[in-house]
Design an enzyme around this catalytic site. Structure first.
Site, short mmCIF file in Angstrom:
data_model
loop_
_atom_site.label_atom_id
_atom_site.label_comp_id
_atom_site.label_asym_id
_atom_site.label_seq_id
_atom_site.Cartn_x
_atom_site.Cartn_y
_atom_site.Cartn_z
N ARG A 1 1.14 14.47 13.60
CA ARG A 1 1.61 14.13 12.18
C ARG A 1 1.52 15.59 11.10
NH1 ARG A 1 -0.84 8.72 9.61
NH2 ARG A 1 1.12 8.79 8.56
N LYS B 1 0.83 -1.26 0.20
CA LYS B 1 0.04 0.00 -0.11
C LYS B 1 1.02 1.37 0.06
CE LYS B 1 -1.55 1.50 4.11
NZ LYS B 1 -1.37 2.94 4.35
N ASN B 2 1.62 1.24 1.08
CA ASN B 2 2.60 2.42 1.15
C ASN B 2 3.42 2.83 -0.04
OD1 ASN B 2 1.26 2.99 3.15
ND2 ASN B 2 2.71 2.47 4.70
N ARG C 1 -8.52 -0.64 4.65
CA ARG C 1 -7.57 0.38 4.02
C ARG C 1 -6.35 -0.36 3.70
NH1 ARG C 1 -6.02 4.53 8.06
NH2 ARG C 1 -4.90 4.89 6.34
N CYS D 1 -4.33 12.34 13.26
CA CYS D 1 -5.25 11.17 13.10
C CYS D 1 -4.84 10.43 14.30
CB CYS D 1 -4.46 10.68 11.92
SG CYS D 1 -2.73 9.97 12.14
N ASP E 1 5.26 0.50 11.98
CA ASP E 1 3.96 -0.25 11.18
C ASP E 1 3.86 -1.53 11.58
OD1 ASP E 1 3.16 2.32 10.14
OD2 ASP E 1 3.87 1.60 8.07
N1 EPU Z 1 6.88 14.41 10.68
C1 EPU Z 1 7.06 15.67 11.10
N2 EPU Z 1 6.85 16.79 10.23
C2 EPU Z 1 6.69 16.49 8.83
C3 EPU Z 1 6.47 15.15 8.45
C4 EPU Z 1 6.75 14.05 9.54
O1 EPU Z 1 7.47 16.23 12.29
O2 EPU Z 1 6.43 17.45 8.13
C5 EPU Z 1 7.01 13.67 11.58
C6 EPU Z 1 6.06 12.62 11.89
O3 EPU Z 1 4.95 13.10 12.75
C7 EPU Z 1 6.53 11.31 12.62
C8 EPU Z 1 7.85 11.23 11.86
O4 EPU Z 1 7.99 12.52 11.36
O5 EPU Z 1 6.71 11.58 14.02
C9 EPU Z 1 7.78 10.25 10.68
O6 EPU Z 1 6.83 10.54 9.89
P1 EPU Z 1 6.92 10.24 8.34
O7 EPU Z 1 6.83 11.62 7.61
O8 EPU Z 1 7.91 9.43 8.06
O9 EPU Z 1 5.37 9.39 8.23
P2 EPU Z 1 4.44 9.54 6.94
O10 EPU Z 1 5.04 9.61 5.83
O11 EPU Z 1 3.44 10.23 7.33
C10 EPU Z 1 4.28 6.98 6.16
C11 EPU Z 1 3.60 5.87 6.27
C12 EPU Z 1 3.13 5.17 7.71
C13 EPU Z 1 4.29 5.07 8.29
C14 EPU Z 1 5.41 6.18 8.29
C15 EPU Z 1 6.84 5.65 9.16
C16 EPU Z 1 2.52 6.00 4.25
C17 EPU Z 1 1.21 6.31 3.41
N3 EPU Z 1 2.55 6.28 5.49
O12 EPU Z 1 3.88 8.00 7.00
O13 EPU Z 1 2.17 4.48 7.33
O14 EPU Z 1 4.03 4.47 9.74
O15 EPU Z 1 5.83 6.51 7.17
O16 EPU Z 1 7.37 4.81 8.38
O17 EPU Z 1 3.46 5.60 3.56
C18 EPU Z 1 0.54 2.92 7.86
O18 EPU Z 1 0.45 2.38 6.67
O19 EPU Z 1 -0.41 2.38 8.76
C19 EPU Z 1 1.30 4.02 8.16
C20 EPU Z 1 0.88 4.94 9.33
#
Ligand code: EPU
Length: 429
Positions: free
Chosen positions: A131, A22-23, A408, A126, A316
């Site tokens: 986030r 998915k990701n 999802r 969320c 995850d």
């Molecule tokens: N963060 C910030 N500022 C930002 C972006 C992120 O502070 O602008 C923080 C977040 O709050 C978090 C950390 O950085 O504490 C890591 O967040 P990241 O940006 O890596 O997460 P994401 O891109 O929003 C993706 C996956 C998540 C997975 C995370 C970490 C997808 C669609 N989502 O989220 O997957 O947990 O990377 O590996 O790729 C899931 O599939 O259930 C899921 C939540």
């Protein structure tokens, strides 16, 4: 709303084919906005998040076509999706759509790179934490975008196009790296992305972008160098296997006991999880594209761990591993370092009789020999599936409510478990 009923206590025996990730599929689909030509993605999982993103992309003018099944294709093969963004008709991603799926915020990067403007609703919080998107916006600003926030929307502009720049992420962010990459590929000049996420899904996006004509070096490392090009073309790409789905079924097999082989996987993508699983006493054997998990008779040893960015133990899989530890012969400490509030499953696992105490970012799980089935509620995607794992090993019946969270991210969950002998059924609303 559908519910899932599980009667626990049966060992799992059989084979489970693993779907496309998915990701990885989500950012790959979003990358179709970067080119007027067709991007063909194979092995796209049939999930509600994917369906939602098709709608969101459709709103921007992307034609989405799903190829019919060909002779010889297996049921477990994902969809082949053709995405064509010949004309982008709308550069706004509205609140109603973005609020339903966080990853859709990432459309900001290709819209800005190709059209010079984007208006995208802030995604909001969320169940797993606040986030924020500050780092995604920082990356776009480093590439010359002007960013304003107005009425809950991010307005991003780059009237004369994006320019190459240096992006240093203060913390590893998957979405930040996806965004930076999709913006930098069409920027004028060279960009450097430091402290880039090394998650395999980032590598998958980068490889697909290269097939589309992008110039990216350092793929899979924490420093990516991108030489911008004037335009990108169509390409054909197969979505990589879902390491989180694979890890989930691996833990389920260890929890329920039995002998399960996962196929269509890349074991290397979940090595840290497999290592922890082996420490817990399961027998784990990996081949190039399959993983066999066995646990017969011996107990579950307690294993403490911290979640980390790739190649560390993935956040995850934290909830699922916690479910496994609820039946360990001792106490395990599980520390969540990526998201500040990803413990929604703790109170639901307690309904099975699990003994878990929270101490800041750490859950202290005191293993108990017997779990008992209970009515429980799915909260977020990974938390929900941790309840499935617990239910498979619990005595008696469990009813999981709000299973749309599971839909999802887990394709054919009931069928895959039923094939291994589990007593699982969906009760349609
Ligand atoms: N963060 C910030 N500022 C930002 C972006 C992120 O502070 O602008 C923080 C977040 O709050 C978090 C950390 O950085 O504490 C890591 O967040 P990241 O940006 O890596 O997460 P994401 O891109 O929003 C993706 C996956 C998540 C997975 C995370 C970490 C997808 C669609 N989502 O989220 O997957 O947990 O990377 O590996 O790729 C899931 O599939 O259930 C899921 C939540």
């Amino acid at each position: 709303m559908d519910r899932i009923r599980i009667v626990g206590g049966t060992k799992l025996n059989g084979t489970i084919p693993i779907s496309g990730a998915k990701n990885a599929a989500l950012p790959l689909m979003i990358a179709s906005l970067l080119t007027p030509e067709t991007l063909v993605l194979e092995n796209v999982p049939r999930l509600s998040d994917v369906r939602m993103l098709k709608r969101i992309l459709g709103n921007h003018g992307v034609d989405v076509m799903v190829a019919g099944k060909r002779i010889g294709e297996r049921d477990e093969d994902g969809e082949t999706v053709k995405l064509n963004a010949a004309t982008i008709v709308d550069t706004t991603a509205p609140y109603e759509l973005v609020s339903q799926m966080r990853a859709s915020f990432w459309v900001i990067a290709p819209l800005l790179a190709r059209m010079g403007e984007a208006k995208v609703s802030l995604p909001g919080g969320c169940a797993i934490g606040t986030r924020p998107v500050d780092l995604l916006l920082m990356a776009l600003e480093k590439l010359g975008a002007e960013i304003e926030i107005e009425g809950g929307y991010v307005l991003a502009r780059a009237g004369n196009g994006l320019k190459g720049g240096e992006i240093d992420f203060p913390k590893v962010t998957v979405g930040g790296t996806h965004t930076a990459l999709m913006a930098a590929v069409l920027a004028q000049g060279t960009s450097v992305i430091r402290n880039a996420a090394r998650e395999p899904e980032v590598g998958d996006l980068a490889r697909c972008l290269v097939k589309m004509g992008a110039r990216i070096s350092g793929i899979d490392s924490s420093t990516l160098e991108v030489e911008g090009v004037g335009s990108l073309h169509g390409a054909h790409h197969r979505v990589l296997p879902d390491r989180i789905e694979a890890g989930t079924y691996a833990f389920a097999a260890a929890m329920a006991g039995g002998d399960v082989t996962l196929t269509d996987v890349q074991p290397i993508l979940l090595q840290s999880a497999l290592d922890r699983l082996a420490e817990s006493g399961a027998t784990v054997t990996s081949e190039t594209n399959s993983i066999r998990i066995r646990r017969n008779g011996n107990g579950i040893a307690p294993v403490s761990l911290e979640t980390e960015a790739f190649p560390g133990f993935p956040t995850d899989l934290q909830a699922q591993f916690m479910a496994l530890m609820t039946k360990a012969n001792g106490t395990a400490r599980i520390t969540e370092t990526i998201f500040e509030n990803r413990f929604m499953h703790v109170q639901e696992l307690a309904r099975f009789g699990a003994k878990i105490r929270l101490d800041g970012d750490t859950a202290i799980v005191e293993g108990t020999p017997v779990l008992k089935g209970a009515p429980v509620m799915a909260t977020d995607l990974r938390a929900s599936v941790s309840l499935v794992i617990a239910a498979l090993a619990a005595e008696g019946e469990t009813m999981i409510n709000r299973v749309y969270h599971l839909d999802r991210g887990f394709e054919q969950l009931e069928a895959k478990l039923q094939h291994c002998g589990a007593q699982v059924e969906r009760i349609r609303a």
